[in-house]
Design an enzyme around this catalytic site. Structure first.
Site, PDB file in Angstrom:
ATOM      1  N   GLU A  67      10.538  -7.280  -1.048  1.00 38.73           N
ATOM      2  CA  GLU A  67      10.718  -7.674  -2.448  1.00 38.73           C
ATOM      3  C   GLU A  67      11.089  -6.396  -3.195  1.00 38.73           C
ATOM      4  O   GLU A  67      12.206  -6.231  -3.647  1.00 38.73           O
ATOM      5  CB  GLU A  67       9.429  -8.302  -2.993  1.00 38.73           C
ATOM      6  CG  GLU A  67       9.512  -8.769  -4.443  1.00 38.73           C
ATOM      7  CD  GLU A  67       8.143  -9.167  -5.032  1.00 38.73           C
ATOM      8  OE1 GLU A  67       7.095  -8.731  -4.494  1.00 38.73           O
ATOM      9  OE2 GLU A  67       8.136  -9.878  -6.055  1.00 38.73           O
ATOM     10  N   ASP A  74       4.540 -17.203  -9.036  1.00 36.50           N
ATOM     11  CA  ASP A  74       3.655 -17.200 -10.212  1.00 36.50           C
ATOM     12  C   ASP A  74       4.355 -18.004 -11.312  1.00 36.50           C
ATOM     13  O   ASP A  74       4.852 -17.430 -12.286  1.00 36.50           O
ATOM     14  CB  ASP A  74       3.427 -15.760 -10.699  1.00 36.50           C
ATOM     15  CG  ASP A  74       3.005 -14.823  -9.573  1.00 36.50           C
ATOM     16  OD1 ASP A  74       1.818 -14.793  -9.239  1.00 36.50           O
ATOM     17  OD2 ASP A  74       3.889 -14.124  -9.018  1.00 36.50           O
TER      18      ASP A  74
HETATM   19  N1  ADE Z   1       1.149 -10.687  -7.046  1.00 35.84           N
HETATM   20  C1  ADE Z   1       1.525 -11.721  -7.796  1.00 35.84           C
HETATM   21  N2  ADE Z   1       2.857 -11.899  -7.728  1.00 35.84           N
HETATM   22  C2  ADE Z   1       3.337 -10.944  -6.890  1.00 35.84           C
HETATM   23  C3  ADE Z   1       4.609 -10.623  -6.400  1.00 35.84           C
HETATM   24  N3  ADE Z   1       5.711 -11.293  -6.763  1.00 35.84           N
HETATM   25  N4  ADE Z   1       4.720  -9.565  -5.568  1.00 35.84           N
HETATM   26  C4  ADE Z   1       3.639  -8.890  -5.204  1.00 35.84           C
HETATM   27  N5  ADE Z   1       2.414  -9.163  -5.624  1.00 35.84           N
HETATM   28  C5  ADE Z   1       2.251 -10.188  -6.463  1.00 35.84           C
HETATM   29 ZN    ZN Z   2       3.988 -13.280  -4.223  1.00 41.20          ZN
END
Ligand code: ADE
Ligand code: ZN
Length: 327
Positions: free
Chosen positions: A192, A271
């Site tokens: 990511e 999220d």
């Molecule tokens: N915690 C909540 N969302 C996250 C994300 N996208 N990447 C890493 N940790 C997280």
């Molecule tokens: Zn995540």
């Protein structure tokens, strides 16, 4: 998009609607106005600010009852979105500070709330215990032990979330070995904010079978082929990546290229209220960007059912429900 869906990558506190967090903060007399904008949405700039806002919102959830209420809200939302099965990341760091006895109390309250959803015909919810990477490798041991001690019907896996810029996957081997020995299934956020090397290291060093995000594998064609050959599943959250500025829009997101290269991809929300998305909205945006239709989405959900950390009976039921669906 009303067909049945499976969500494999959903942070529990990250699924808390702003109004829910504001309500609990008001009950406790906590002033949290700094984390919301004028429209009442979560306010942050970049990823690291997002993590701070996330943790500030989480800090108002301080009892097992708070978490039971959160599970009730989240399962209701998931059911409304057509989700038939979901896995959510839960951190003992936030639920009892890594203390096993406290964690058991939080877990019991959450598990009961999840069972209520299932008993009412709503989404089936399972938990993946998730240490927080930026709390460091030493602090990851307590949540991993909590996971190992409570592995079973509800806790089905171990993950690793938080700032991918902190440490390397191999720093967390102890936690992953501990969970594996307890029979838990393994996933890890990678690719990511870290590049292809981060994805390869998570698979090689931690032995995970799924990767949270993993989308930056696209930057290394040999890695893409390797993931495709191994059958490693990516928990892709396109709306999260767009909201946090990793890709400018859905059409530039690599999910379609990864899928077309043979990588097993699934679609999740990460999220959702933070990123102004829902499971249905993700599918709508993917349909717009890549002209994907019901057969494409049915195939994604079959991959998700196969990759779910559930037992064989649940998986068979999910595949049947997906197969029976009129898509
Ligand atoms: N915690 C909540 N969302 C996250 C994300 N996208 N990447 C890493 N940790 C997280
Ligand atoms: Zn995540």
């Amino acid at each position: 998009m009303t067909f049945p869906k499976i969500e494999l990558h959903l942070h529990l506190e990250g699924a808390a609607p702003p109004a829910f967090i504001r309500g609990i903060a008001a009950e406790k007399g906590v002033d949290l106005s700094r984390i919301f904008n004028e429209a009442g949405a979560y306010a942050y700039g970049d990823f690291l600010e997002f993590l701070k806002v996330y943790e500030a919102a989480t800090a108002v959830l301080s009892t097992p009852e708070d978490y039971a209420r959160l599970i009730a809200v989240v399962t209701e939302d998931l059911t409304e979105q057509g989700a038939i099965y979901a896995e959510t990341f839960i951190s003992p760091d936030f639920c009892g500070g890594g203390d096993l006895a406290a964690w058991r109390e939080y877990l019991q309250a959450m598990q009961e709330a999840a069972a209520r959803s299932e008993a009412q015909g709503g989404v089936i919810l399972k938990g993946i215990v998730t240490p927080i990477r930026h709390f460091g490798p030493e602090r990851a041991k307590a949540p991993a032990l909590c996971a190992a001690e409570t592995a079973g019907d509800f806790i089905v896996g171990l993950g690793l979330a938080g700032d991918e810029g902190v440490g390397r996957p191999r720093d967390y081997i102890w936690a992953f070995d501990c969970a594996r020995e307890a029979g838990l299934r393994l996933t890890c956020h990678a690719g990511e904010w870290g590049g292809p090397a981060s994805v390869r290291a998570a698979v090689e060093d931690l032995g995970v079978e799924r990767i949270g995000h993993g989308v930056r594998a696209i930057e290394d064609p040999a890695l893409v082929d390797w993931l495709a050959e191994r059958g490693t599943v990516l928990e892709v959250c396109p709306g999260s990546n767009v909201a946090l500025g990793l890709y400018r829009d859905y059409s530039r997101h690599p999910i379609a290229r990864l899928r077309d290269a043979g990588v097993r991809v699934t679609v999740s929300t990460d999220d959702p209220p933070f990123f102004h998305t829902t499971l249905s909205r993700e599918y709508e945006r993917l349909a717009d960007a890549f002209h994907w239709g019901s057969e494409d989405f049915a195939a994604l959900n079959r991959v998700a059912a196969e990759a779910a950390f559930c037992d064989a009976k649940t998986r068979d039921d999910l595949l049947k429900k997906l197969g029976d669906a009129d898509v």
